[in-house]
Design a protein around this motif. Structure first.
Motif, PDB file in Angstrom:
ATOM      1  N   GLY A 220       3.815   6.258  -1.807  1.00 58.41           N
ATOM      2  CA  GLY A 220       2.679   6.770  -1.015  1.00 58.41           C
ATOM      3  C   GLY A 220       3.312   7.149   0.122  1.00 58.41           C
ATOM      4  N   PRO A 221       2.950   8.023   1.207  1.00 63.94           N
ATOM      5  CA  PRO A 221       3.490   8.423   2.643  1.00 63.94           C
ATOM      6  C   PRO A 221       3.921   7.356   3.616  1.00 63.94           C
ATOM      7  N   VAL A 222       4.754   6.969   4.191  1.00 59.43           N
ATOM      8  CA  VAL A 222       4.524   6.230   5.706  1.00 59.43           C
ATOM      9  C   VAL A 222       4.148   7.651   6.280  1.00 59.43           C
ATOM     10  N   GLU A 223       4.047   6.767   7.695  1.00 58.14           N
ATOM     11  CA  GLU A 223       4.648   7.739   8.782  1.00 58.14           C
ATOM     12  C   GLU A 223       4.742   6.375  10.095  1.00 58.14           C
ATOM     13  N   VAL A 224       5.840   7.600  10.053  1.00 52.01           N
ATOM     14  CA  VAL A 224       7.131   6.947  11.205  1.00 52.01           C
ATOM     15  C   VAL A 224       6.649   8.004  12.337  1.00 52.01           C
ATOM     16  N   ALA A 225       6.443   7.730  14.196  1.00 52.88           N
ATOM     17  CA  ALA A 225       6.576   8.458  15.331  1.00 52.88           C
ATOM     18  C   ALA A 225       5.553   9.302  14.866  1.00 52.88           C
ATOM     19  N   GLY A 226       4.754   9.337  14.279  1.00 57.31           N
ATOM     20  CA  GLY A 226       3.736  10.854  14.268  1.00 57.31           C
ATOM     21  C   GLY A 226       3.769  11.610  13.280  1.00 57.31           C
ATOM     22  N   THR A 228       5.370  12.254   9.000  1.00 57.69           N
ATOM     23  CA  THR A 228       4.486  11.507   7.521  1.00 57.69           C
ATOM     24  C   THR A 228       6.109  11.699   6.773  1.00 57.69           C
ATOM     25  N   PHE A 229       5.812  10.756   5.683  1.00 58.93           N
ATOM     26  CA  PHE A 229       7.689  11.054   5.296  1.00 58.93           C
ATOM     27  C   PHE A 229       6.508  10.563   3.184  1.00 58.93           C
ATOM     28  N   PRO A 230       7.228  11.863   2.389  1.00 58.25           N
ATOM     29  CA  PRO A 230       6.071  11.230   0.875  1.00 58.25           C
ATOM     30  C   PRO A 230       7.361  10.300   0.600  1.00 58.25           C
ATOM     31  N   ALA A 231       7.005   9.531  -0.968  1.00 59.66           N
ATOM     32  CA  ALA A 231       7.588   8.619  -1.258  1.00 59.66           C
ATOM     33  C   ALA A 231       8.952   8.849  -1.546  1.00 59.66           C
ATOM     34  N   ASP A 232      10.044   8.594  -2.346  1.00 58.71           N
ATOM     35  CA  ASP A 232      11.225   8.575  -2.376  1.00 58.71           C
ATOM     36  C   ASP A 232      12.753   9.717  -1.318  1.00 58.71           C
ATOM     37  N   ARG A 233      12.740   9.259  -0.229  1.00 57.11           N
ATOM     38  CA  ARG A 233      13.318   9.539   0.619  1.00 57.11           C
ATOM     39  C   ARG A 233      13.749   7.570   1.401  1.00 57.11           C
ATOM     40  N   LEU A 234      14.739   8.982   2.039  1.00 59.42           N
ATOM     41  CA  LEU A 234      15.630   7.113   2.729  1.00 59.42           C
ATOM     42  C   LEU A 234      16.088   7.784   4.524  1.00 59.42           C
ATOM     43  N   LEU A 235      15.554   6.726   5.264  1.00 57.64           N
ATOM     44  CA  LEU A 235      14.859   6.817   6.273  1.00 57.64           C
ATOM     45  C   LEU A 235      15.702   5.636   6.631  1.00 57.64           C
ATOM     46  N   ALA A 236      16.716   6.289   7.559  1.00 57.26           N
ATOM     47  CA  ALA A 236      17.976   5.732   8.282  1.00 57.26           C
ATOM     48  C   ALA A 236      17.400   5.893   9.981  1.00 57.26           C
ATOM     49  N   PHE A 237      17.674   4.295  10.762  1.00 55.74           N
ATOM     50  CA  PHE A 237      17.016   4.497  11.832  1.00 55.74           C
ATOM     51  C   PHE A 237      17.795   3.830  12.712  1.00 55.74           C
ATOM     52  N   ARG A 238      17.462   4.563  14.000  1.00 51.81           N
ATOM     53  CA  ARG A 238      18.538   4.200  15.194  1.00 51.81           C
ATOM     54  C   ARG A 238      18.673   2.869  15.882  1.00 51.81           C
ATOM     55  N   SER A 239      19.952   2.642  15.986  1.00 50.38           N
ATOM     56  CA  SER A 239      20.073   0.899  15.992  1.00 50.38           C
ATOM     57  C   SER A 239      20.120   0.629  17.533  1.00 50.38           C
ATOM     58  N   GLY A 240      19.006  -0.431  16.936  1.00 51.57           N
ATOM     59  CA  GLY A 240      18.483  -1.149  18.688  1.00 51.57           C
ATOM     60  C   GLY A 240      17.002  -0.664  19.010  1.00 51.57           C
ATOM     61  N   ASP A 241      16.259   0.603  18.053  1.00 49.18           N
ATOM     62  CA  ASP A 241      15.215   0.633  18.394  1.00 49.18           C
ATOM     63  C   ASP A 241      14.209  -0.151  17.747  1.00 49.18           C
ATOM     64  N   GLU A 242      12.718  -0.611  17.971  1.00 45.17           N
ATOM     65  CA  GLU A 242      11.340  -0.684  16.999  1.00 45.17           C
ATOM     66  C   GLU A 242      11.270  -0.086  16.879  1.00 45.17           C
ATOM     67  N   ILE A 243      10.938  -0.045  15.376  1.00 48.21           N
ATOM     68  CA  ILE A 243       9.996   0.978  14.757  1.00 48.21           C
ATOM     69  C   ILE A 243       8.745   0.587  14.165  1.00 48.21           C
ATOM     70  N   ILE A 244       8.234   1.292  13.987  1.00 56.19           N
ATOM     71  CA  ILE A 244       6.074   1.083  13.353  1.00 56.19           C
ATOM     72  C   ILE A 244       6.254   2.155  12.558  1.00 56.19           C
ATOM     73  N   ILE A 245       6.008   1.434  11.273  1.00 58.63           N
ATOM     74  CA  ILE A 245       6.223   1.739  10.003  1.00 58.63           C
ATOM     75  C   ILE A 245       3.933   1.947  10.144  1.00 58.63           C
ATOM     76  N   SER A 246       3.667   2.950   9.584  1.00 64.68           N
ATOM     77  CA  SER A 246       2.320   2.795   8.748  1.00 64.68           C
ATOM     78  C   SER A 246       1.984   3.737   7.589  1.00 64.68           C
ATOM     79  N   ALA A 247       0.875   3.002   6.960  1.00 61.58           N
ATOM     80  CA  ALA A 247       0.718   3.978   5.675  1.00 61.58           C
ATOM     81  C   ALA A 247      -1.380   4.008   5.531  1.00 61.58           C
ATOM     82  N   PRO A 248      -1.298   5.732   5.535  1.00 61.47           N
ATOM     83  CA  PRO A 248      -2.537   5.992   5.696  1.00 61.47           C
ATOM     84  C   PRO A 248      -3.435   5.916   4.575  1.00 61.47           C
ATOM     85  N   GLU A 249      -2.395   6.169   3.688  1.00 63.98           N
ATOM     86  CA  GLU A 249      -3.075   5.704   2.065  1.00 63.98           C
ATOM     87  C   GLU A 249      -2.682   4.307   1.570  1.00 63.98           C
TER      88      GLU A 249
END
Length: 307
Positions: A220-226, A228-249
């Motif tokens: 399923g796709p995920v949404e980060v900061a507006g 959308t990213f599909p399956a089979d992706r690696l997303l590395a986040f900035r250190s210290g940031d709060e991240i909200i991950i949502s799943a429309p589907e």
């Protein structure tokens, strides 16, 4: 009180380009009868916390008489973590361990100064189609533990803490997340969490969850900061940031990371070390047959690659 607090995004929030430090599309290869996607290491990113290797196996259905047959091979300087979503794999190693890992269990094999193991589909299951889906990751060991004695530990799924609330399901594989702590042994600060979101749900990844954090999207796709990213992706986040991950589907992904290692790591074939000389030593030891054998799987081995 929610286990997974998360505020709604507000106008002016940073974009995904700001929140995501590295985006990796894994390279795909066939290993025998199985498709594998490798997300780490890459030229873009070598490690996320102690994670220096990240493979997604399958999902696949192996035909009758087929199976996974990874012949005995050596490791140094790392711990392997095998975590399945479907199927079974029989692990044997040079300590004399024989263990069939099942979905949700954790196999943690610490190589230290050196271990040999094999991974095969159980023979008794090969008469029927075999499903297989899972992850194999490697954790680089801290400098002072690179040469510890090899060890193996299996933790059953029932022993892992899990939380479920309002369409958000979490299993803590390693480390601590939202107050739940896994009993799986750690040699360095490590975070590894299995997260499933129902359609329209979201989860907060605190900036304090780990120094380095990433997710690997499985379904399923995920949404980060507006964005959308599909399956089979690696997303590395900035250190210290709060991240909200949502799943429309709806979505399934792994959160992973930990403390950054204080020194560089080299990786060659199945060997990881802070020393190039130690890797050369391991190569010669495997070439000359000085590693231990795997009881019950002594007839075959993977030769040292050329070059």
């Amino acid at each position: 009180m929610s286990f997974f607090p998360g505020n709604d995004p507000e106008p002016g929030d940073r974009t995904a380009a700001d929140a995501i430090e590295t985006l990796i599309i894994p390279r795909t290869s066939d290993i025998g009868n199985l498709e594998v996607r490798r997300a780490l290491p890459t030229a873009k990113r070598r490690l996320v916390g102690p994670f220096i290797f990240f493979d997604r196996m399958g999902p696949a259905i192996l035909r009758p008489s087929q199976g996974i047959d990874v012949r005995p091979h050596p490791h140094i300087g790392l711990s392997t973590v095998t975590y399945l979503f479907d199927g079974q794999i029989r692990h044997r190693d040079s300590l004399g361990t024989e263990m069939v890992i099942r979905p949700g269990d954790v196999n943690l094999m610490t190589a230290g100064r050196g271990i040999v193991h094999s991974e095969r589909s159980p023979e008794e299951l090969r008469k029927e189609p075999l499903p297989i889906s899972g992850l194999q990751t490697w954790l680089a060991l801290p400098d002072h533990l690179e040469e510890i004695d090899p060890a193996f530990a299996n933790t059953g799924v029932a022993e892992l803490p899990s939380m479920s609330e309002n369409g958000v399901d979490v299993r803590v594989v390693m480390g601590t997340f939202h107050g739940a702590k896994s009993a799986v042994q750690q040699h360095a600060e490590t975070l590894y969490v299995d997260i499933r979101l129902a359609p329209g749900k979201r989860i907060q990844i605190p900036g304090t969850a780990a120094e380095e954090r990433a997710i690997y999207t499985l379904e399923g796709p995920v949404e980060v900061a507006g964005e959308t990213f599909p399956a089979d992706r690696l997303l590395a986040f900035r250190s210290g940031d709060e991240i909200i991950i949502s799943a429309p589907e709806g979505a399934h992904f792994m959160l992973f990371g930990g403390a950054a290692l204080p020194s560089q790591r080299y990786i060659w074939w199945n060997f990881v070390s802070s020393s190039k000389e130690r890797i050369e030593q391991a190569k010669e030891e495997w070439r000359s047959g000085r590693f231990d054998i795997v009881p019950g799987d002594e007839e075959e081995f993977i030769p040292l690659p050329e070059g």
